[in-house]
Design an enzyme around this catalytic site. Structure first.
Site, PDB file in Angstrom:
ATOM      1  CG  PHE A  41     -15.677  -9.170 116.106  1.00 12.81           C
ATOM      2  CD1 PHE A  41     -15.517  -7.793 116.014  1.00 12.81           C
ATOM      3  CD2 PHE A  41     -15.807  -9.730 117.359  1.00 12.81           C
ATOM      4  CE1 PHE A  41     -15.484  -6.988 117.145  1.00 12.81           C
ATOM      5  CE2 PHE A  41     -15.784  -8.944 118.512  1.00 12.81           C
ATOM      6  CZ  PHE A  41     -15.622  -7.571 118.397  1.00 12.81           C
ATOM      7  CE  LYS A  79      -4.332  -6.666 103.989  1.00 11.35           C
ATOM      8  NZ  LYS A  79      -3.316  -7.126 104.940  1.00 11.35           N
ATOM      9  CD  GLU A 106      -4.293   6.028 106.477  1.00  8.49           C
ATOM     10  OE1 GLU A 106      -4.619   7.100 105.978  1.00  8.49           O
ATOM     11  OE2 GLU A 106      -3.237   5.425 106.174  1.00  8.49           O
ATOM     12  CB  VAL A 138      -1.435   0.865 102.910  1.00 12.52           C
ATOM     13  CG1 VAL A 138       0.066   0.996 102.657  1.00 12.52           C
ATOM     14  CG2 VAL A 138      -2.140   0.360 101.662  1.00 12.52           C
ATOM     15  N   GLY A 148      -0.578 -11.858 115.870  1.00 10.51           N
ATOM     16  CA  GLY A 148      -1.674 -11.247 115.105  1.00 10.51           C
ATOM     17  C   GLY A 148      -1.201 -10.404 113.943  1.00 10.51           C
ATOM     18  CD  GLU A 155      -3.345 -10.479 105.591  1.00  6.39           C
ATOM     19  OE1 GLU A 155      -4.504 -10.520 105.159  1.00  6.39           O
ATOM     20  OE2 GLU A 155      -2.941  -9.557 106.316  1.00  6.39           O
ATOM     21  CG  ASP A 167      -0.220  -8.224 103.163  1.00  5.74           C
ATOM     22  OD1 ASP A 167      -1.441  -8.167 103.378  1.00  5.74           O
ATOM     23  OD2 ASP A 167       0.597  -7.414 103.644  1.00  5.74           O
ATOM     24  CE  LYS A 227      -0.466  -4.448 103.972  1.00  8.68           C
ATOM     25  NZ  LYS A 227       0.359  -5.230 104.891  1.00  8.68           N
ATOM     26  N   GLY A 254      -1.014  -5.664 113.358  1.00 11.35           N
ATOM     27  CA  GLY A 254      -1.438  -5.831 114.751  1.00 11.35           C
ATOM     28  C   GLY A 254      -2.870  -5.341 114.935  1.00 11.35           C
TER      29      GLY A 254
HETATM   30  N1  HSE Z   1      -0.422  -9.448 107.341  1.00 12.24           N
HETATM   31  C1  HSE Z   1      -0.232  -8.033 107.222  1.00 12.24           C
HETATM   32  C2  HSE Z   1       1.210  -7.701 107.537  1.00 12.24           C
HETATM   33  C3  HSE Z   1      -1.167  -7.338 108.158  1.00 12.24           C
HETATM   34  O1  HSE Z   1       1.907  -8.548 108.093  1.00 12.24           O
HETATM   35  O2  HSE Z   1       1.666  -6.607 107.211  1.00 12.24           O
HETATM   36  C4  HSE Z   1      -1.285  -5.864 107.914  1.00 12.24           C
HETATM   37  O3  HSE Z   1      -1.827  -5.593 106.655  1.00 12.24           O
END
Ligand code: HSE
Length: 341
Positions: free
Chosen positions: A8, A127, A151, A154, A208, A211, A222, A226, A319
């Site tokens: 959360f 992920k 969804e 990615v 935000g 990660e 990351d 994806k 976000g």
């Molecule tokens: N940390 C990832 C990014 C968050 O910056 O794209 C979304 O997956």
């Protein structure tokens, strides 16, 4: 529809905020109602109530940093483990939004399997669970006759997977290529404006986008995760980091950024996936290239097809609200297909 959230943080709270703000609209337009019946966090406690938690009070408690601040009510259980919530909560759908563990995907994979075994659908933004457990989770979903939807994993809520898997069904897709990490694209854009790498990263964390451990963003992992998810979703291939060339942006200096600008170019972190493999690398693109104009936490993905040629999708890639919308779009799909209990 009753939902339980594992995790959360920014994303889970983003979904809760959308459900609170749009409750009337979602009910009026789609006949969709969602009650949060359980929330599990690693360090801020957990809450469970079979007929639903008060979303506004839940957000207020989470905002104060401790779910213990949520008021007592008859039937409320505190402190249940994530596994108990996955197995025993009254949820129709388990939503896995805990921090992605890119090393082995756990404990999310086991929690999702437990959810399927106990008759729940699963919606993921996590992920790591997909990177390491896609085949396993698909098999578990099929065996249970439940949805596995992801969804939000990615390009946040920008519908990259739904575009590739549903809207372009019937085309043969040969490649997907683009900018799929918001944090690094934000950092590159800010550095072009003269901000230092450290300050730009700190901003991305504050907003935000990053990660929990931003190493995954800046070192390219990351984006690589994806690319692996896209490989599975678009091509049915299970790629692994060990077989991929992955480079991030942490080695790029202000001098590299200026040198590119002087040459009429921009650095972008580009992920690419084909049926033969996947890779991630920073590349210098001419400023006239369509991906060069994609700035900040915006992402872009070009899907190459036989029947349409290139189809490019551009939209927010990170976000809380943006990723929360990705989760909502999966919940609405479950609602539409009428499989929620
Ligand atoms: N940390 C990832 C990014 C968050 O910056 O794209 C979304 O997956």
């Amino acid at each position: 529809m009753k939902i339980a959230l594992i995790g959360f943080g920014v994303v889970g709270q983003g979904l809760a905020q959308i459900l609170l703000d749009k409750a009337d609209d979602l009910q009026a337009r789609y006949g969709f109602e969602a009650q949060i019946v359980a929330v599990a966090t690693r360090s801020r406690g957990s809450l469970m109530h079979p007929s639903g938690l008060d979303t506004a009070a839940l957000l207020a408690a989470a905002g104060s940093g401790d779910l213990a601040k949520y008021s007592d009510q008859p039937g409320l259980a505190r402190g249940a483990s994530a596994m108990t919530i996955a197995r025993e909560s009254a949820a129709d759908v388990l939503i896995e939004v805990s921090p992605s563990n890119l090393t082995d995907g756990q404990p999310a994979i086991e929690l999702c399997e437990a959810a399927f075994t106990s008759g729940k659908h699963v919606v993921l933004a996590n992920k790591g669970a997909l990177l390491h457990g896609y085949a396993r989770l698909n098999a578990a979903a099929r065996a249970a006759g439940k949805h596995l939807l992801f969804e939000a994993s990615v390009m946040a809520g920008t519908p990259s997977l739904r575009l590739g898997m549903q809207a372009l069904a019937g085309c043969t897709i040969t490649q997907a290529r683009g900018i799929v990490n918001g944090t690094t694209n934000y950092i590159l854009t800010q550095m072009e404006g003269g901000l230092s790498y450290a300050d730009a990263l700190a901003d991305a964390q504050r907003l935000g986008y990053a990660e929990t451990d931003p190493t995954a963003d800046v070192e390219g992992w990351d984006a690589a995760a994806k690319a692996v998810i896209l490989g599975a979703a678009l091509f049915g291939k299970q790629f692994a980091f060990a077989d991929m060339s992955v480079r991030g942006i942490s080695q790029l200096t202000p001098a590299d950024i200026s040198a590119a600008a002087a040459a009429g170019e921009r650095w972008k972190l580009i992920a690419e996936v084909t049926p033969a493999g996947a890779s991630v690398a920073p590349m210098r693109l001419p400023i006239t290239h369509p991906l060069s104009g994609v700035a900040g936490a915006t992402n872009a993905l070009t899907i190459t097809t036989d029947l349409l040629g290139d189809v490019t999708l551009i939209g927010k890639g990170a976000g809380g609200i943006q990723t929360g919308f990705g989760l909502l779009s999966d919940l609405l799909e479950i609602h539409r297909t009428g499989q929620a209990r």
